[in-house]
Enzyme design. Structure first.
Site, PDB file in Angstrom:
ATOM      1  N   CYS A  68       0.830  -1.216   0.000  1.00  0.00           N
ATOM      2  CA  CYS A  68       0.000   0.000   0.000  1.00  0.00           C
ATOM      3  C   CYS A  68       0.860   1.260   0.000  1.00  0.00           C
ATOM      4  CB  CYS A  68      -0.926  -0.021   1.216  1.00  0.00           C
ATOM      5  SG  CYS A  68      -1.737   1.558   1.557  1.00  0.00           S
ATOM      6  N   GLY A  69       0.688   2.096  -1.023  1.00  0.00           N
ATOM      7  CA  GLY A  69       1.462   3.333  -1.127  1.00  0.00           C
ATOM      8  C   GLY A  69       1.207   4.288   0.021  1.00  0.00           C
ATOM      9  N   HIS A  70      -0.057   4.401   0.454  1.00  0.00           N
ATOM     10  CA  HIS A  70      -0.378   5.295   1.570  1.00  0.00           C
ATOM     11  C   HIS A  70       0.273   4.802   2.856  1.00  0.00           C
ATOM     12  CE1 HIS A  70      -3.166   7.541  -0.878  1.00  0.00           C
ATOM     13  NE2 HIS A  70      -3.823   6.441  -1.197  1.00  0.00           N
ATOM     14  N   CYS A  71       0.350   3.493   3.026  1.00  0.00           N
ATOM     15  CA  CYS A  71       1.003   2.923   4.209  1.00  0.00           C
ATOM     16  C   CYS A  71       2.494   3.254   4.196  1.00  0.00           C
ATOM     17  CB  CYS A  71       0.804   1.411   4.263  1.00  0.00           C
ATOM     18  SG  CYS A  71      -0.934   0.891   4.293  1.00  0.00           S
TER      19      CYS A  71
END
Length: 515
Positions: A68-71
């Site tokens: 996950c990029g946001h993670c």
């Protein structure tokens, strides 16, 4: 069906940019020192999760996925915050769980993790669990969590203690004759439950409050807000009734969808609601705006007793909403209603004087819903068939075939990776006349209520007899092919299932298929 979490994020991302709070000098210095320190974020998993939650009276847990990029963006900020908060007295603990790991998926299911990252606050050994709704950068995380420890409600002993009530935010204050009894206990219980959403205070001196009155009849709960009537009171101290009062009073009668970040929490609450929603979209900068606003607010007052929430949106800030609802700017000014069943009703090129009459027709059941759909493809010769809202029931439920259908978004990276795999699987199964692999752009078409699409890609498998299951199989072409071959119904099985279904007595509630 409520708007999915994916689309809530998109709707708001195009309208609202939250500014991060300024870092304090001492915290910035501490952050530099913490950069070289050992990892402060606890790593939890299925084997140690319960023990960690039981051990710490207050712990913030991030459920994440490695891909996950946001993670990945949150990770350094989360660690920096953990380093800073490890020095707080008492220490505030931050932890993380890889929810993509097979052994941790039951944890993700238990705590209703539907997207990444999801952050939850666990208090009192997990007896009280709340969504984390604060900032996503280190200093903001620190300030938010510091407010979440200690008493849920602060005593207001003097007028200077109450100046914060006029800071343009929502605050809830209990006014009592004494800090004891059922009313006070219920108030503190609610404050503990809702402390992540609101600031709570309590006092025995009503005259210490802004617009206070020493002669006020106590006990009561007073809600301060920066919109509508500014102050509202309730004397019902039933916990459930108080929660409903706060929920109803803490959203403007008309939510404004523009670029002002102060409107973000109201927009989020608006789109998360399952109540019918009325939305007026127009250009705020043009001449007729004031006349439209006046007519719309008048309509809101006229229909105030109806179960519907109202919004007015600037088309320059509402592109996410236009994309989600399948609207175009040349249709504005327009008014739209989405009911609790996700049916939509539209009046484009509406005039200010038509708003009340159109809303009345909606409440009288005289309007015909519209559906967002791409055109049905004239040629559909590729192995993976293209499905749109106007033909999905014919292809999936009425074709008499076993259908694996993907709901995707064109911008979704995981969908792009899956596309050639679905093509390969469909090509392998082309000789199977009773099998169809299909796909639908869920951003350009309304998803029928039979399917719950909360993220992309979402896949369902539907048999000729109507059995529908969420596809949770492997994501290689061979695994998809094997799944379909093992789970598909033959013509004989479908006929038998249909006969058995027809012989069943009428059920009082619809039966739900389970994996």
């Amino acid at each position: 069906m409520a708007i999915s979490n994916v689309w809530i994020s998109l709707l708001l991302a195009l309208a609202v940019v939250l500014s991060a709070p300024a870092a304090r000098a001492e915290e910035a210095a501490a952050a530099e020192e913490a950069a070289a320190a050992p990892e402060a974020v606890l790593t939890l998993h299925a084997d140690n999760f319960d023990d960690a939650v039981a051990k710490h009276p207050f712990i913030l847990v991030e459920f994440y996925a490695p891909w996950c990029g946001h993670c990945k963006s949150l990770a350094p900020e989360y660690e920096k915050a953990a380093q800073l908060l490890s020095k707080h007295d008492p220490a505030i603990v931050l932890a993380k769980v890889d929810a993509n790991d097979e052994k941790n998926k039951p944890l993700a299911g238990k705590y209703e993790v539907q997207g990444f990252p999801t952050l939850k606050i666990f208090r009192n050994g997990g007896k009280n669990i709340q969504e984390y709704k604060g900032p996503r950068e280190a200093e903001g995380i620190v300030e938010y969590l510091k407010k979440q420890v200690g008493p849920a409600s602060k005593e207001i002993k003097a007028p200077e203690d109450a100046t914060y009530l006029e800071d343009g935010k929502i605050h809830v204050v209990g006014v009592f004759t004494e800090f004891s009894g059922t009313e006070f206990t219920n108030f503190l219980e609610l404050a503990e439950k809702l402390r992540s959403d609101y600031d709570f205070g309590h006092t025995v001196h009503a005259n210490h409050l802004p617009r206070g009155d020493a002669a006020v009849e106590r006990p009561l709960v007073r809600l301060f807000k920066p919109f509508d009537e500014l102050v509202v009171d309730s004397k019902d101290f039933d916990v459930s009734a108080l929660e409903k009062f706060i929920d109803a009073s803490s959203t403007p009668k008309v939510v404004t969808f523009d670029k002002n970040p102060d409107n973000h929490p109201y927009l989020l609450k608006y789109f998360q609601s399952n109540a019918p929603k009325a939305m007026l979209f127009l250009n705020f900068s043009t001449g007729p705006f004031e006349s439209f606003k006046s007519a719309y607010y008048g309509a809101v007052e006229e229909f105030s007793g109806k179960d519907v929430k109202f919004l007015i949106g600037d088309i320059e800030a509402s592109q996410g909403a236009f994309q989600y609802f399948g609207l175009k700017e040349d249709q504005a000014p327009l008014i739209l209603i989405q009911d609790s069943d996700s049916k939509k009703f539209l009046k484009e090129q509406v005039e200010a004087g038509q708003i009340v009459a159109w809303l009345k027709d909606y409440f009288d059941g005289k309007l015909t819903p519209f559906r967002k759909s791409e055109p049905i493809p004239e040629a559909n010769n590729e192995p993976v068939k293209v499905v749109v809202a106007d033909n999905i029931h014919d292809v999936v439920f009425k074709s008499g075939k076993n259908v694996l259908i993907e709901f995707y978004a064109p911008w979704c990276g995981h969908c792009k990776k899956l596309a050639p795999i679905l093509d390969e699987a469909a090509a392998t199964l082309q000789s199977e006349e009773d099998v169809v692999i299909a796909k639908m752009d869920a951003t350009a078409n309304d998803v029928p209520g039979e399917f719950d699409v909360q993220g992309y890609p979402t896949l369902y498998f539907v048999t000729p007899s109507g059995k529908k299951v969420s596809y949770e199989g492997g994501r290689t072409a061979d695994e998809i092919v094997d799944y379909i071959k093992k789970n598909k119904e033959t013509a004989g099985q479908a006929a038998a299932a249909a006969t058995e279904k027809a012989a069943e007595p009428a059920a009082t509630e619809p039966l739900k298929d389970e994996l």
